[in-house]
Design an enzyme around this catalytic site. Structure first.
Site, PDB file in Angstrom:
ATOM      1  N   ASP A   1      10.094  28.715  54.642  1.00 49.45           N
ATOM      2  CA  ASP A   1       9.180  28.928  53.519  1.00 49.45           C
ATOM      3  C   ASP A   1       9.780  28.206  52.316  1.00 49.45           C
ATOM      4  O   ASP A   1      10.838  28.591  51.800  1.00 49.45           O
ATOM      5  CB  ASP A   1       9.018  30.433  53.239  1.00 49.45           C
ATOM      6  CG  ASP A   1       7.956  30.709  52.183  1.00 49.45           C
ATOM      7  OD1 ASP A   1       7.768  29.853  51.294  1.00 49.45           O
ATOM      8  OD2 ASP A   1       7.337  31.785  52.220  1.00 49.45           O
TER       9      ASP A   1
ATOM     10  N   ARG B   1     -16.256  24.095  57.783  1.00 51.32           N
ATOM     11  CA  ARG B   1     -15.178  24.974  58.271  1.00 51.32           C
ATOM     12  C   ARG B   1     -14.135  24.141  59.008  1.00 51.32           C
ATOM     13  O   ARG B   1     -12.931  24.358  58.875  1.00 51.32           O
ATOM     14  CB  ARG B   1     -15.728  26.072  59.196  1.00 51.32           C
ATOM     15  CG  ARG B   1     -14.607  26.780  59.964  1.00 51.32           C
ATOM     16  CD  ARG B   1     -14.963  28.160  60.492  1.00 51.32           C
ATOM     17  NE  ARG B   1     -16.177  28.224  61.250  1.00 51.32           N
ATOM     18  CZ  ARG B   1     -16.323  27.817  62.515  1.00 51.32           C
ATOM     19  NH1 ARG B   1     -15.305  27.270  63.175  1.00 51.32           N
ATOM     20  NH2 ARG B   1     -17.482  27.926  63.129  1.00 51.32           N
TER      21      ARG B   1
ATOM     22  N   LYS C   1       1.521  28.766  44.198  1.00 53.75           N
ATOM     23  CA  LYS C   1       2.662  28.729  43.287  1.00 53.75           C
ATOM     24  C   LYS C   1       2.873  27.302  42.751  1.00 53.75           C
ATOM     25  O   LYS C   1       1.993  26.769  42.108  1.00 53.75           O
ATOM     26  CB  LYS C   1       3.887  29.282  44.025  1.00 53.75           C
ATOM     27  CG  LYS C   1       3.603  30.597  44.804  1.00 53.75           C
ATOM     28  CD  LYS C   1       3.105  31.686  43.904  1.00 53.75           C
ATOM     29  CE  LYS C   1       2.928  33.077  44.471  1.00 53.75           C
ATOM     30  NZ  LYS C   1       2.372  33.371  45.732  1.00 53.75           N
TER      31      LYS C   1
ATOM     32  N   TYR D   1       9.307  37.411  52.001  1.00 52.88           N
ATOM     33  CA  TYR D   1       8.183  37.878  51.167  1.00 52.88           C
ATOM     34  C   TYR D   1       7.539  39.135  51.788  1.00 52.88           C
ATOM     35  O   TYR D   1       7.303  39.183  52.999  1.00 52.88           O
ATOM     36  CB  TYR D   1       7.166  36.738  51.019  1.00 52.88           C
ATOM     37  CG  TYR D   1       5.894  37.178  50.352  1.00 52.88           C
ATOM     38  CD1 TYR D   1       5.904  37.620  49.038  1.00 52.88           C
ATOM     39  CD2 TYR D   1       4.683  37.195  51.045  1.00 52.88           C
ATOM     40  CE1 TYR D   1       4.744  38.054  48.430  1.00 52.88           C
ATOM     41  CE2 TYR D   1       3.516  37.620  50.437  1.00 52.88           C
ATOM     42  CZ  TYR D   1       3.553  38.058  49.135  1.00 52.88           C
ATOM     43  OH  TYR D   1       2.413  38.499  48.538  1.00 52.88           O
TER      44      TYR D   1
END
Ligand SMILES: Cc1ncc(COP(=O)(O)O)c(C=O)c1O
Length: 379
Positions: A170, A46, A195, A98
Site C-alpha cells: 500500500d 462499466r 489521498k 489501515y
C-alpha cells in the site's frame, strides 16, 4: 521522460477529435457501434471508458507497472486484490494496516476460509516466522497508518521471491513520486487515490498497479465484472490532480519535516513519529527506499484529555478523516479511522488515545506551526 513530464503527458494526449488540450469528460454510459461488434474500443462504461483508460495509463507509468486499474475507492481496489486469495490461503499483513483492510479481512473474508496474520513487518525475521505452508500473500503498508512504521520492501521482496509468494504494498502515504515498490520487488501496489494522487480532497478512488500480466488479467476481470471501476468525472479529477503530484509532494516533504522538528522540540509533546527524524526507529530504511519523507506524521500528547484539547483548539488544521490533500487535516485515529480495531489490539500496536495524526498540507508552514503552537498551549 522524467517523472514530472510523465505525470503531465502520459495518458493525457490532446483529444484527437477536437484538439482539446485537456481530454473531455465522457459522461456516457454506452457507445454506439458502427456495425455489430464494430466499435471504437468502448462499448459500455462499466467495462471501460476513455477517462478511466487515460488515468490507468498515467498511473501504470508512474508506478512502473505492466497495467493499472482504478476503482471507486481504495477499499474497492484492495478488495479485488484480496480476491486473488483462495479458500484455505493465508496472508500476512502489516500490524497496523489501515482499519478498513483489517475489518474487511477479519469480519468478512474469514468466512470464505482465508486466514490472516497481523505482524510487525518492519522486522523481516518476524515475517519469516509468520510464514505457513498455506501463506500466499504478504501485504505491507509502509509507512503504516497512523504509527508510521516503515518496512524494508526489498528485504521482504527477497523472502517473497524465495517462497514464491505475492507481495502487495500500500503506497498511499508516499505516492509513486516518493516510493516505487514495484522497482523494489513487489508484485502489486495499491493506492487510496482519495489521498495524494488526487490531492485535493474532492473525490474518492483507488488504484491497483500490477507488475505481472497474469495478475493484471484477473484484476481487470474483477473490475469489469463486479463493476467497481471509477466513473468518468472522478477519473478526470484524479488525472488533473496527478499533474501537480511532484510539486505537491516536494512541498509536503518540506512542511512535514519542519512541523516534525517543531513538535519534537515542544515540551508538551511526548513523542513524534516521522520517518524523516533521526529518532524514528526505521529512519535508515526510509532513507534508503524513499525519495522523501512525505507529509504524514503522528505525535503523542499523553492522554485523551490532552489530545481532545489540541483537536478542539486548532483553527487552521481541520479536524477530519482522510489525508493527502493540500489542506492540513488533524485526526485522532483511536476514535476515528481506527475505531473498528478492538481497543486491546489498538493499544498493543501503539495507537493510544493521546496519539494525534497530522496530514500536513501545503499551506505556509509558519501558519501550520503557529496553529499547533496555539493549540498545544491550551493543553
Ligand atoms: C493507507 C490507506 N489505504 C487504504 C485506504 C482506503 O482507501 P479509501 O478510503 O479510498 O477506500 C486508506 C483510507 O484512509 C488508507 O489510509
Amino acid at each position: 521522460m522524467g517523472f514530472c513530464t510523465d505525470a503531465i503527458h502520459v495518458g493525457q494526449e490532446p483529444d484527437p477529435s477536437t484538439g482539446a488540450v485537456v481530454a473531455p469528460i465522457y459522461q456516457t454510459s454506452t457507445y454506439v457501434q458502427q456495425a455489430l461488434g464494430n466499435n471504437k474500443g468502448f462499448d459500455y462504461a462499466r467495462t471501460a471508458h476513455p477517462n478511466r483508460k487515460a488515468l490507468e495509463r498515467t498511473i501504470a507509468k508512474l508506478e512502473g507497472g505492466a497495467a493499472a486499474y482504478v476503482f471507486t475507492s481504495g477499499m474497492a481496489g484492495i478488495d479485488s486484490v484480496l480476491r486473488l486469495l483462495r479458500p484455505g490461503d493465508h496472508a500476512i499483513f502489516s500490524q497496523s494496516v489501515y482499519g478498513g483492510v483489517y475489518r474487511l479481512s477479519t469480519q468478512f473474508l474469514v468466512q470464505f476460509g482465508m486466514e490472516f496474520s497481523f505482524i510487525d513487518t518492519s522486522c523481516v525475521e518476524k515475517v519469516r516466522q509468520a510464514l505457513r505452508p498455506s501463506t500466499k500473500m504478504i501485504y505491507v503498508e509502509t509507512p503504516t497508518n497512523p504509527t508510521m512504521i516503515v518496512s524494508d520492501i526489498a528485504a521482504i521482496a527477497e523472502l517473497v521471491r524465495e517462497k514464491k509468494l505475492t507481495m502487495v504494498v500500500d503506497n498511499t502515504f508516499l505516492s509513486p513520486y516518493l516510493q516505487q515498490p514495484l522497482a523494489l520487488g513487489a508484485h502489486i501496489v495499491v493506492h487510496s487515490m482519495t489521498k495524494y494522487l488526487n490531492g485535493h480532497s474532492d473525490c474518492v478512488g483507488g488504484a491497483v498497479i500490477l507488475a505481472r500480466k497474469e495478475d493484471a488479467e484477473k484484476i481487470f476481470f474483477l473490475q469489469r465484472s463486479a463493476g467497481a471501476g471509477l466513473a468518468p468525472m472522478d477519473c478526470f479529477l484524479v488525472s488533473r490532480g496527478i499533474k501537480t503530484l511532484a510539486v505537491r509532494m516536494e512541498r509536503h516533504n518540506a512542511n512535514g519535516m519542519a512541523v516534525a522538528k517543531f513538535l519534537e522540540a515542544h515540551p508538551k509533546v511526548k513523542r513524534v513519529i516521522y520517518p524523516g527524524l533521526a529518532s524514528h526507529p526505521q529512519h535508515a530504511v526510509a532513507k534508503k527506499q524513499q525519495r522523501g519523507f512525505g507529509g504524514m506524521l503522528s505525535f503523542d500528547v499523553g492522554s485523551l484529555e490532552a489530545s481532545r484539547s489540541v483537536l478542539n483548539n486548532v483553527k487552521l488544521c481541520s479536524l477530519a478523516e482522510s489525508l493527502g490533500g493540500v489542506e492540513t487535516l488533524i485526526s485522532l485515529p483511536a476514535l476515528m479511522t481506527h475505531a473498528s480495531i478492538p481497543p486491546d489490539v489498538r493499544l498493543s500496536i501503539g495507537i493510544t488515545e493521546g496519539l494525534i495524526r497530522l496530514s500536513i498540507g501545503i499551506e505556509d508552514v509558519e501558519d501550520i506551526i503557529a496553529d499547533l503552537d496555539r493549540a498545544l498551549a491550551a493543553v
